[in-house]
Structure formats: C-alpha cells, structure tokens
Design a protein around this motif. Structure first.
Motif, short mmCIF file in Angstrom:
data_model
loop_
_atom_site.label_atom_id
_atom_site.label_comp_id
_atom_site.label_asym_id
_atom_site.label_seq_id
_atom_site.Cartn_x
_atom_site.Cartn_y
_atom_site.Cartn_z
N ARG A 160 0.82 -1.22 0.00
CA ARG A 160 0.00 0.00 0.00
C ARG A 160 0.85 1.27 0.00
O ARG A 160 0.62 2.17 -0.79
CB ARG A 160 -0.91 0.01 1.24
CG ARG A 160 -2.04 -0.99 1.21
CD ARG A 160 -2.85 -0.91 2.49
NE ARG A 160 -3.12 0.47 2.89
CZ ARG A 160 -3.82 0.82 3.95
NH1 ARG A 160 -4.30 -0.11 4.75
NH2 ARG A 160 -4.02 2.08 4.24
N ASP A 161 1.82 1.34 0.92
CA ASP A 161 2.43 2.64 1.21
C ASP A 161 3.91 2.78 0.92
O ASP A 161 4.46 3.87 1.04
CB ASP A 161 2.20 2.97 2.70
CG ASP A 161 0.71 3.00 3.05
OD1 ASP A 161 -0.08 3.51 2.23
OD2 ASP A 161 0.35 2.48 4.13
N GLY A 162 4.59 1.71 0.57
CA GLY A 162 6.02 1.82 0.30
C GLY A 162 6.54 0.55 -0.35
O GLY A 162 5.99 -0.54 -0.14
N PRO A 163 7.61 0.66 -1.13
CA PRO A 163 8.14 -0.50 -1.85
C PRO A 163 8.97 -1.41 -0.94
O PRO A 163 9.39 -1.01 0.16
CB PRO A 163 9.02 0.13 -2.92
CG PRO A 163 9.50 1.39 -2.28
CD PRO A 163 8.36 1.89 -1.43
N VAL A 164 9.20 -2.62 -1.42
CA VAL A 164 10.10 -3.56 -0.75
C VAL A 164 11.25 -3.84 -1.70
O VAL A 164 11.06 -4.41 -2.77
CB VAL A 164 9.38 -4.87 -0.38
CG1 VAL A 164 10.38 -5.89 0.16
CG2 VAL A 164 8.28 -4.61 0.63
N LEU A 225 -6.76 -5.17 -7.51
CA LEU A 225 -5.65 -5.00 -6.58
C LEU A 225 -4.83 -3.76 -6.89
O LEU A 225 -4.23 -3.15 -6.00
CB LEU A 225 -4.76 -6.26 -6.64
CG LEU A 225 -3.65 -6.41 -5.60
CD1 LEU A 225 -4.22 -6.37 -4.18
CD2 LEU A 225 -2.91 -7.72 -5.82
N GLN A 226 -4.82 -3.35 -8.17
CA GLN A 226 -4.03 -2.17 -8.55
C GLN A 226 -4.60 -0.90 -7.92
O GLN A 226 -3.88 0.10 -7.79
CB GLN A 226 -3.99 -2.04 -10.09
CG GLN A 226 -5.24 -1.48 -10.74
CD GLN A 226 -6.36 -2.50 -10.91
OE1 GLN A 226 -6.29 -3.60 -10.37
NE2 GLN A 226 -7.37 -2.15 -11.70
N GLU A 227 -5.86 -0.92 -7.52
CA GLU A 227 -6.49 0.24 -6.89
C GLU A 227 -6.27 0.24 -5.37
O GLU A 227 -6.51 1.26 -4.72
CB GLU A 227 -7.98 0.27 -7.20
CG GLU A 227 -8.29 0.42 -8.70
CD GLU A 227 -9.78 0.42 -9.00
OE1 GLU A 227 -10.57 0.43 -8.03
OE2 GLU A 227 -10.15 0.37 -10.19
N LEU A 228 -5.88 -0.88 -4.83
CA LEU A 228 -5.73 -1.02 -3.39
C LEU A 228 -4.28 -0.91 -2.95
O LEU A 228 -3.99 -0.78 -1.75
CB LEU A 228 -6.29 -2.37 -2.93
CG LEU A 228 -7.78 -2.60 -3.19
CD1 LEU A 228 -8.14 -4.05 -2.93
CD2 LEU A 228 -8.63 -1.67 -2.32
N THR A 229 -3.35 -0.99 -3.90
CA THR A 229 -1.92 -0.92 -3.59
C THR A 229 -1.26 0.08 -4.53
O THR A 229 -1.82 0.46 -5.56
CB THR A 229 -1.27 -2.31 -3.73
OG1 THR A 229 -1.46 -2.78 -5.07
CG2 THR A 229 -1.87 -3.30 -2.76
N SER A 230 -0.05 0.47 -4.18
CA SER A 230 0.69 1.45 -4.99
C SER A 230 2.02 0.92 -5.51
O SER A 230 2.60 1.52 -6.42
CB SER A 230 0.96 2.71 -4.16
OG SER A 230 -0.26 3.32 -3.76
N TYR A 231 2.50 -0.19 -4.95
CA TYR A 231 3.79 -0.74 -5.34
C TYR A 231 3.66 -2.26 -5.54
O TYR A 231 3.02 -2.95 -4.73
CB TYR A 231 4.85 -0.48 -4.26
CG TYR A 231 5.03 0.96 -3.91
CD1 TYR A 231 5.99 1.75 -4.55
CD2 TYR A 231 4.24 1.57 -2.93
CE1 TYR A 231 6.15 3.08 -4.23
CE2 TYR A 231 4.39 2.91 -2.61
CZ TYR A 231 5.35 3.66 -3.26
OH TYR A 231 5.51 4.99 -2.95
N SER A 232 4.26 -2.75 -6.60
CA SER A 232 4.34 -4.18 -6.83
C SER A 232 5.81 -4.54 -6.95
O SER A 232 6.52 -4.01 -7.81
CB SER A 232 3.57 -4.59 -8.09
OG SER A 232 2.18 -4.43 -7.90
N CYS A 233 6.27 -5.46 -6.10
CA CYS A 233 7.69 -5.76 -5.98
C CYS A 233 7.92 -7.21 -6.39
O CYS A 233 7.39 -8.14 -5.78
CB CYS A 233 8.16 -5.52 -4.55
SG CYS A 233 7.59 -3.93 -3.87
N GLU A 234 8.72 -7.38 -7.44
CA GLU A 234 8.91 -8.69 -8.05
C GLU A 234 10.37 -9.09 -8.07
O GLU A 234 11.26 -8.24 -8.07
CB GLU A 234 8.35 -8.68 -9.48
CG GLU A 234 9.03 -7.64 -10.37
CD GLU A 234 8.36 -7.49 -11.74
OE1 GLU A 234 7.15 -7.75 -11.85
OE2 GLU A 234 9.07 -7.13 -12.69
N ALA A 235 10.61 -10.41 -8.09
CA ALA A 235 11.98 -10.91 -8.20
C ALA A 235 12.55 -10.52 -9.56
O ALA A 235 11.85 -10.54 -10.58
CB ALA A 235 12.00 -12.42 -8.04
#
Length: 349
Positions: A160-164, A225-235
């Motif tokens: 939601r609020d920050g990347p990993v 899900l794209q409306e509920l989160t702001s970052y998507s972190c992938e390998a």
C-alpha cells in the motif's frame, strides 16, 4: 465418438443408482450427464471465463453433447474455499478447484511446491507439479480423481504505502501470506504474516489490517488489486519467484468410476499432465494481463535484485529442513521429494 453405444440412455438412466452419494450425476433434457464444478473466484476472474467455460464446452463437444458441466463460481454451492476438496470427496460437488495450502498439513506432497522459491514460470512449474504428484502423490487425494495440478506464476509483494527492495523494508509490515512456508520466511525477515483466504484480502487492504499481500499479478483483475496498492515488488529476471501455490482440479472418485467407458474416455482425454501444462500456460497469460493493469494504473513496479533474492533463499533453508522432517514424519522420503521438485524446476526429466 466411435465408442458411443445405441443404448446409452438406458445405461445412464441407472447410473445414479450406482453412486453412494446422492445427486453426483443427474440427467437433464439438454444432456445425458451433468457434472457440477465449484470454485471460489468470482465469474469475472480470468480462470472462470478463459479456462473453465471453454473446458466445459470442450467436454460437451467431445461427447456429442452428452456431458454438461455446470459451473458454480464464488462458492455458490455453499461452504468456504478450504472445504472444496472435501466437497468433492463427499460428493457435494462433482468437480472442484481446490488449493491444498488452504488445509495445511493434509496434502503434504502437493504443498511442497508452495515452499518459497519453488517456482519459475506457471507453465513450466505446472508440469513439474503434476509430475511430482505422479511420482510421489500416492493416495494423498484418496476419494478424489485428480484431473490436473498446476501453479500460477511467482508471487509478488503488492504494498500500500512503500516498496520492498530489501528484507529491511519488510520489518514491522503486516503481509497477507499465501501459505505457512511463505509466512515463515516473511516472519524471519521481520514482517508479521497474516493468514486468510484471498477472497478476504480486499477488506484487509481497504481497512488497513494489512500493509500488503504476496500474490501473483493474475489476481489483480478480479480484485482490482491495482487500486488497493501502490507498489508491486517482483523478483528480478532470472531469479525464481517468491512462491507459488499448488492448485488441483479434482473429481469425485465414485462419480468418475461410475461413468460409462466412453464418457470416462472423454474425461481422461481432457485431463492429465497436458491439461496441467495448458492451465499453466493460461496462467502465464493471465500474469501478463494483470501486470499490464498495474502499469496502466501508474503503480510503481520494483525489481528485487537477484543478490537480495539469494539472501532470502538462504534465509529459507531452515524452512526446507523443517519441511523435509515433516514429510519424513508422514512416511515420505522428504529429501527425495525436495530434490526431485528442484530437479523438475531445473528442467530435468
């Protein structure tokens, strides 16, 4: 359908009497055999419209209209997703899409492929899952006839609020975990794993109960899900995905065995490892669609570097050791199963 017999209607008229559970197979005007298929996602989900509906039509066409598959999405026949395998076993439904991870510790061989970093791409991994089950699955699905096993693409961290970008970014974050193995890995890196079915995820993200979730992109469209989160972190490319759950398409064993030879041949021709491969390929296509929706929304897609993923994989070693012991305790050869799973993922026949 050269094996169709002239007296099919007389044969099928008595079919229901041979079944131990009521209403497993019924006759209707439009078809001689009706099979009910139950699953947990809404009808807007790609799996419903892009696989289940075409597959049902293929069974109808291949049987000259003798087989009708009625599809009940979104748990319309009652119960909750963890109950789907038992619904098949008991004959509440004829066919169901079940996730072994929803009943932890019950389908141990199938759950093995849900451990962290046991996934490449959906098509390749689906073939590996099916082969592993053929070799080691035994009676794990007793009372059920497995039609296919498959995997989705590797999971991503949708936040939601920050990347990993590193394990440090997970510290203190509440993450919806897809299974116990991934939950253990998240916990080892300082996150707080939260467990509930994917169908409850929207509420968790909306009300702030969780900071993010670990899921493949293919889940994006049905749950927005794209409306509920702001970052998507992938390998990063070249690294294995974070996780992938094993999926199973199961048929009631009594229902399957009571079929006439020709109708059973239709089911057999439309199930098995090639069906697993096909579903996996379809999930790879779903993955591309879901990722595109995240990009269109303007969310940031973050790649977790391969060196960082390698550190996470090292952190997962105790999880593999514990799983090997669990398999051994259940009477399996844990080391052989894990070694074979990795070999299959590496492309070894």
């Amino acid at each position: 359908m050269s094996r169709l017999q002239p007296n099919r209607r007389q044969i099928l008229a008595g079919l229901g009497a041979t079944l131990a559970a009521p209403a497993l197979v019924t006759r209707v005007n439009a078809a001689e055999l009706t099979l009910r298929l139950h699953h947990f996602l809404p009808p807007v989900a790609p799996m419903h419209s892009k696989f289940f509906e075409p597959w049902a039509k293929e069974l109808s066409d291949a049987s000259n209209g003798a087989i009708e598959v009625q599809i009940f999405p979104a748990m319309q026949l009652g119960g909750k997703p963890p109950q789907l395998a038992d619904q098949v076993r008991k004959g509440i439904t004829d066919i169901a899409w079940a996730l072994p991870t929803y009943t932890p510790g019950r389908f141990l061989v199938a759950e093995t492929m849900g451990l962290p970093f046991m996934v490449t791409h959906a098509e390749e991994t689906s073939v590996a899952v099916h082969q592993l089950m053929n070799e080691f699955g035994g009676d794990e699905f007793k009372g059920m006839q497995p039609l296919a096993f498959w995997s989705h693409d590797g999971g991503k961290l949708h936040m939601r609020d920050g990347p990993v970008r590193t394990a440090a970014d997970l510290a203190g974050k509440k993450i919806r975990s897809p299974n116990a193995g991934m939950g253990d890995l998240l916990s080892s890196m300082g996150a707080e794993p939260v467990f509930f079915p994917v169908t409850e995820m929207v509420v968790g993200l909306s009300n702030g109960v969780i900071d993010g979730c670990c899921l493949p992109y293919e889940v994006v469209p049905p749950f927005k899900l794209q409306e509920l989160t702001s970052y998507s972190c992938e390998a990063a490319p070249g690294a294995r995905g974070l996780y992938a759950n094993t999926n199973a398409l199961l048929m009631n064993q009594r229902s399957y065995e009571a079929l006439s030879d020709d109708l059973r041949a239709v089911i057999d021709a439309h199930s098995g490892i090639e069906l697993s491969r096909r579903i996996g390929k379809t999930f790879d296509e779903f993955e591309a669609v879901g990722r595109g929706m995240v990009e269109k929304q303007g969310n940031e897609i973050v790649q977790i570097e391969a060196a960082e993923i390698a550190k996470w994989a090292d952190a997962a070693q105790p999880i593999y050791a514990a799983w090997e012991a669990k398999l051994n305790d259940a009477g399996h050869d844990g080391a052989a199963i894990l070694a074979r799973a990795n070999a299959l993922l590496d492309g070894q026949a």
